[in-house]
Design a protein around this motif. Structure first.
Motif, short mmCIF file in Angstrom:
data_model
loop_
_atom_site.label_atom_id
_atom_site.label_comp_id
_atom_site.label_asym_id
_atom_site.label_seq_id
_atom_site.Cartn_x
_atom_site.Cartn_y
_atom_site.Cartn_z
N LYS A 179 0.85 -1.25 0.13
CA LYS A 179 -0.02 0.00 0.08
C LYS A 179 0.92 1.32 0.05
CE LYS A 179 -4.25 2.04 2.23
NZ LYS A 179 -5.12 1.81 3.18
N ARG A 213 -5.35 0.05 11.53
CA ARG A 213 -5.73 1.07 10.55
C ARG A 213 -5.43 0.66 9.05
NH1 ARG A 213 -3.02 6.69 12.55
NH2 ARG A 213 -4.76 7.35 11.42
N TYR A 214 -4.25 -0.01 9.00
CA TYR A 214 -4.06 -0.39 7.38
C TYR A 214 -5.23 -1.62 7.17
CZ TYR A 214 0.78 1.52 6.66
OH TYR A 214 1.73 2.34 6.78
N ASN A 216 -8.35 -1.78 8.57
CA ASN A 216 -9.67 -1.37 8.31
C ASN A 216 -9.95 -0.27 7.63
OD1 ASN A 216 -10.47 -3.62 10.36
ND2 ASN A 216 -9.82 -2.54 11.93
N ASP A 217 -9.03 0.72 7.37
CA ASP A 217 -9.01 1.95 6.70
C ASP A 217 -8.29 1.87 5.49
OD1 ASP A 217 -9.55 4.46 5.86
OD2 ASP A 217 -8.61 5.39 7.77
N PRO A 218 -9.32 1.78 4.43
CA PRO A 218 -8.68 2.05 2.93
C PRO A 218 -7.90 3.07 2.67
CG PRO A 218 -10.81 0.99 2.88
CD PRO A 218 -10.69 1.66 4.21
N GLY A 219 -8.47 4.07 3.27
CA GLY A 219 -7.59 5.45 2.91
C GLY A 219 -6.56 5.82 3.70
N PHE A 220 -6.24 4.84 4.93
CA PHE A 220 -4.90 5.12 5.74
C PHE A 220 -3.63 4.77 4.94
CE2 PHE A 220 -1.77 3.66 8.61
CZ PHE A 220 -1.64 4.88 9.46
N SER A 221 -2.59 5.74 5.36
CA SER A 221 -1.30 5.76 4.63
C SER A 221 -0.39 6.63 5.36
CB SER A 221 -1.18 5.83 3.37
OG SER A 221 0.30 6.06 2.64
N ASN A 313 -8.69 -6.23 0.32
CA ASN A 313 -7.87 -4.93 0.32
C ASN A 313 -6.97 -4.88 -0.77
OD1 ASN A 313 -9.52 -4.15 2.47
ND2 ASN A 313 -8.05 -4.68 3.89
#
Length: 367
Positions: A179, A213-214, A216-221, A313
């Motif tokens: 990711k 967070r990685y 569960n949250d597709p927008g996290f980076s 994901n």
């Protein structure tokens, strides 16, 4: 600052002074005994250093830098940063840096890291038809020199493979690495190496709030590719603190019985692990079917659901222009007695095929 080093130093000094100034024969004899015992430990520490730690990693680093004139740093792993509140959680090593990894064959493996801190020749990023190879220590190239790792061997076959593996990486750390670096690399394919322990590792990684967070949250980076300089600055400081601590310990090692304490700690850790294995996961105890119990606890539907979500994901990141190849690499444990995980892996493959992920099963080849 006050430390174990200074404590030993002060105690030794006080004992020596007490022997000189004391007027009591009993106290004098007791202090002489303590001092003699300490001298014996110093000798024991010396022989342990010669026998076991004459070629440890930090001795190798000093020797390497002395002989080559080039700086080399120890490999640091993403799992080091999961349990504490760090400002950055690196998923690679320092960039453009000589890295020393491990020693399992009588020599310390080394490599020059690429622009992001992985074990690759840096020119792979400038070529077309990029393939990402993700995994743990197998992909990082554990205990083999640069050029002998899997990615390098595939590049010899004219596949432009970029290894993004780091020791200790399991399923979510692999996903997090893809990711973070996918957009900067823009590969045509992801090769995902998997072995038995990675499924247990996925379960353990879910205890990390940061990895959740990685997951569960597709927008996290963390935008590590973009913020690579910040990552390097953080790692440089982190490694320097470790190096300073180790070198300080080694500098006063004879006084503080550093190598003796190391050996005792290793023995205690080994003994603890053995006793733990006897209760739960000893692999050679086939008669009691403990190995089957271990596999049955790992290869459960609820754990397969975690795998499915993780690869779901991954598919979102990969999109339509990228293929995923899942490579199952069995270990010796997979061939013991009734081959419990060999049977269970088929359920695993059904999930992957449902997600349209190609599977390469190396079981028969390795068998």
């Amino acid at each position: 600052p006050f430390s174990l080093n200074s404590l030993f130093h002060y105690i030794s000094f006080l004992v020596f002074i007490s022997i000189i100034i004391t007027k009591s024969k009993k106290i004098e004899n007791f202090l002489i005994f303590i001092f003699s015992f300490y001298i014996s430990l110093l000798l024991l520490n010396f022989f342990i250093k010669i026998l076991f730690y004459n070629n440890d990693k930090f001795s190798f680093i000093k020797q390497y830098e002395r002989e080559t004139g080039n700086k080399i740093r120890t490999s640091i792993f993403p799992k080091n940063f999961l349990d504490n509140n760090y400002q950055i959680r690196p998923l690679s090593n320092l960039s453009y840096t000589n890295i020393v990894y491990c020693n399992e064959a009588g020599y310390w493996s080394t490599y020059k890291s690429d622009r992001y801190g992985f074990n690759n020749e840096d020119n792979v990023y400038n070529k077309r038809n990029k393939i990402i190879l993700v995994g743990g220590s197998d992909v990082q190239g554990a205990c083999v020199n640069q050029g002998e790792d899997i990615a390098s061997k595939l590049r010899e076959k004219n596949y432009n493979v970029i290894g993004l593996g780091m020791g200790g990486n399991d399923e979510i750390l692999k996903y997090a690495t893809v990711k973070e670096y996918f957009r900067s690399i823009n590969p045509e394919m992801i090769i995902w190496l998997f072995s038995y322990g990675d499924l247990q590792g996925l379960i353990n990684e879910l205890n990390s709030k940061e990895l959740l967070r990685y997951f569960n949250d597709p927008g996290f980076s963390q935008n590590l590719a973009i913020n690579n300089k910040d990552k390097d600055s953080f790692l440089d400081q982190y490694i320097s603190e470790i190096e300073n601590k180790i070198y300080m310990e080694k500098r006063f090692g004879y006084i503080t019985l550093y190598d003796l304490r190391r050996k005792i700690k290793e023995i205690l850790i080994q003994k603890f692990r053995i006793s733990f294995d006897k209760k739960v996961i000893i692999d050679s105890d086939i008669k009691k079917n403990t190995l089957k119990t271990r596999y049955d606890k790992i290869y459960l539907d609820k754990n397969f659901n975690l795998v499915e979500k993780n690869f779901h994901n991954l598919k979102k990141i990969c999109n339509q222009n990228c293929k995923i190849l899942f490579v199952f690499t069995p270990s010796h444990k997979d061939f013991i007695k009734n081959k419990y995980s060999i049977k269970n892996r088929l359920n695993f493959f059904k999930i992957l095929k449902k997600l349209d992920i190609e599977v390469l099963d190396l079981t028969d080849d390795i068998n």
